[in-house]
Write an enzyme that holds these catalytic residues in place. Structure first.
Site, PDB file in Angstrom:
ATOM      1  N   TYR A 157       0.796  -1.240   0.000  1.00 15.27           N
ATOM      2  CA  TYR A 157       0.000   0.000   0.000  1.00 15.27           C
ATOM      3  C   TYR A 157       0.821   1.279   0.000  1.00 15.27           C
ATOM      4  O   TYR A 157       0.241   2.363   0.083  1.00 15.27           O
ATOM      5  CB  TYR A 157      -0.943  -0.015   1.205  1.00 15.27           C
ATOM      6  CG  TYR A 157      -1.918  -1.173   1.164  1.00 15.27           C
ATOM      7  CD1 TYR A 157      -2.961  -1.178   0.239  1.00 15.27           C
ATOM      8  CD2 TYR A 157      -1.790  -2.267   2.016  1.00 15.27           C
ATOM      9  CE1 TYR A 157      -3.853  -2.244   0.172  1.00 15.27           C
ATOM     10  CE2 TYR A 157      -2.674  -3.344   1.955  1.00 15.27           C
ATOM     11  CZ  TYR A 157      -3.694  -3.319   1.029  1.00 15.27           C
ATOM     12  OH  TYR A 157      -4.579  -4.358   0.953  1.00 15.27           O
ATOM     13  N   ASN A 210     -12.661   2.372  -4.703  1.00 12.81           N
ATOM     14  CA  ASN A 210     -11.799   1.365  -4.085  1.00 12.81           C
ATOM     15  C   ASN A 210     -12.559   0.883  -2.851  1.00 12.81           C
ATOM     16  O   ASN A 210     -12.530   1.535  -1.803  1.00 12.81           O
ATOM     17  CB  ASN A 210     -10.442   1.944  -3.699  1.00 12.81           C
ATOM     18  CG  ASN A 210      -9.531   0.869  -3.122  1.00 12.81           C
ATOM     19  OD1 ASN A 210      -9.979  -0.234  -2.794  1.00 12.81           O
ATOM     20  ND2 ASN A 210      -8.258   1.181  -2.977  1.00 12.81           N
ATOM     21  N   ASP A 219     -24.840  -4.117  -6.311  1.00 11.37           N
ATOM     22  CA  ASP A 219     -26.207  -3.691  -6.642  1.00 11.37           C
ATOM     23  C   ASP A 219     -26.345  -2.174  -6.515  1.00 11.37           C
ATOM     24  O   ASP A 219     -26.996  -1.528  -7.343  1.00 11.37           O
ATOM     25  CB  ASP A 219     -27.218  -4.373  -5.712  1.00 11.37           C
ATOM     26  CG  ASP A 219     -27.577  -5.782  -6.173  1.00 11.37           C
ATOM     27  OD1 ASP A 219     -27.175  -6.184  -7.280  1.00 11.37           O
ATOM     28  OD2 ASP A 219     -28.266  -6.489  -5.405  1.00 11.37           O
ATOM     29  N   HIS A 274      -7.480  -0.429  -7.226  1.00 10.99           N
ATOM     30  CA  HIS A 274      -6.827  -1.033  -6.057  1.00 10.99           C
ATOM     31  C   HIS A 274      -5.391  -0.561  -6.015  1.00 10.99           C
ATOM     32  O   HIS A 274      -4.702  -0.582  -7.049  1.00 10.99           O
ATOM     33  CB  HIS A 274      -6.883  -2.564  -6.126  1.00 10.99           C
ATOM     34  CG  HIS A 274      -8.286  -3.053  -6.185  1.00 10.99           C
ATOM     35  ND1 HIS A 274      -9.106  -3.073  -5.086  1.00 10.99           N
ATOM     36  CD2 HIS A 274      -9.040  -3.457  -7.232  1.00 10.99           C
ATOM     37  CE1 HIS A 274     -10.306  -3.485  -5.457  1.00 10.99           C
ATOM     38  NE2 HIS A 274     -10.296  -3.727  -6.747  1.00 10.99           N
TER      39      HIS A 274
HETATM   40  C1  DQA Z   1      -7.406  -2.985  -1.832  1.00 11.52           C
HETATM   41  C2  DQA Z   1      -7.194  -4.489  -2.076  1.00 11.52           C
HETATM   42  C3  DQA Z   1      -8.167  -5.312  -1.264  1.00 11.52           C
HETATM   43  O1  DQA Z   1      -7.964  -6.698  -1.511  1.00 11.52           O
HETATM   44  C4  DQA Z   1      -7.956  -5.054   0.207  1.00 11.52           C
HETATM   45  O2  DQA Z   1      -8.900  -5.781   0.961  1.00 11.52           O
HETATM   46  C5  DQA Z   1      -7.971  -3.613   0.562  1.00 11.52           C
HETATM   47  C6  DQA Z   1      -7.379  -2.657  -0.356  1.00 11.52           C
HETATM   48  C7  DQA Z   1      -6.309  -2.165  -2.529  1.00 11.52           C
HETATM   49  O3  DQA Z   1      -6.487  -0.942  -2.620  1.00 11.52           O
HETATM   50  O4  DQA Z   1      -5.278  -2.699  -2.928  1.00 11.52           O
HETATM   51  O5  DQA Z   1      -8.387  -3.226   1.649  1.00 11.52           O
HETATM   52  O6  DQA Z   1      -8.646  -2.621  -2.386  1.00 11.52           O
END
Ligand code: DQA
Length: 152
Positions: A28, A79, A92, A105
């Site tokens: 991240y 996201n 939905d 993501h």
């Molecule tokens: C996420 C990827 C998801 O699998 C994860 O649960 C997240 C963040 C990402 O930004 O990479 O919380 O959406």
């Protein structure tokens, strides 16, 4: 920009994304959600888009925000965090919003655990962008600007 231009984009973050800056930096990065929002606002300005931000850790709040989103925005960048992988209720709600949307993501969901590869937004969004950290948001906004005909 004329007042009738459709250039408003809702940028929505789901569960645990308020903890950016404290989550695994390998996946991240080390930026916080506020820093991400500053960067996304800058990308948007460069593309003549206006952004509004929302984050919650509560699925029902996310759904209710999607219900209201068409009154406030012309498109969405989503996201949804882990909800992406299982929340049909959020799918939905996005379908109900009838807005062009791009799924983003920060991490590369395709190369992590198997369960992260599946997205409830399949077939509903213009594109799914993953693993590009902040640049993924710039790419999403570029796709949305094109879709809305902003900057043409
Ligand atoms: C996420 C990827 C998801 O699998 C994860 O649960 C997240 C963040 C990402 O930004 O990479 O919380 O959406």
């Amino acid at each position: 920009m004329s007042p009738t231009t459709h250039n408003r984009v809702g940028v929505l973050h789901g569960a645990n994304l308020d903890q950016l800056g404290r989550r695994d930096p390998h996946h991240y990065g080390s930026f916080t959600l506020s820093e991400l929002e500053v960067a996304v606002r800058r990308f948007a300005r460069e593309l003549d888009l206006e952004v509004i931000f929302f984050q919650t850790n509560h699925e029902g709040e996310f759904i209710e925000y999607l219900h209201r989103l068409p009154e406030m925005a012309d498109a969405a960048v989503i996201n949804a965090g882990a909800w992406t992988h299982y929340s049909w209720a959020i799918r939905d709600a996005l379908e109900f919003a009838q807005l062009p949307a791009v799924e983003v993501h920060i991490s590369d969901v395709e190369s992590r655990e198997e369960w992260r590869r599946h997205s409830v937004f399949d077939g509903l969004v213009l594109a799914k962008i993953s693993g590009k950290k902040l640049d993924g948001y710039r790419e999403a906004l570029e796709l949305i600007a094109k879709e809305l005909g902003v900057g043409e």
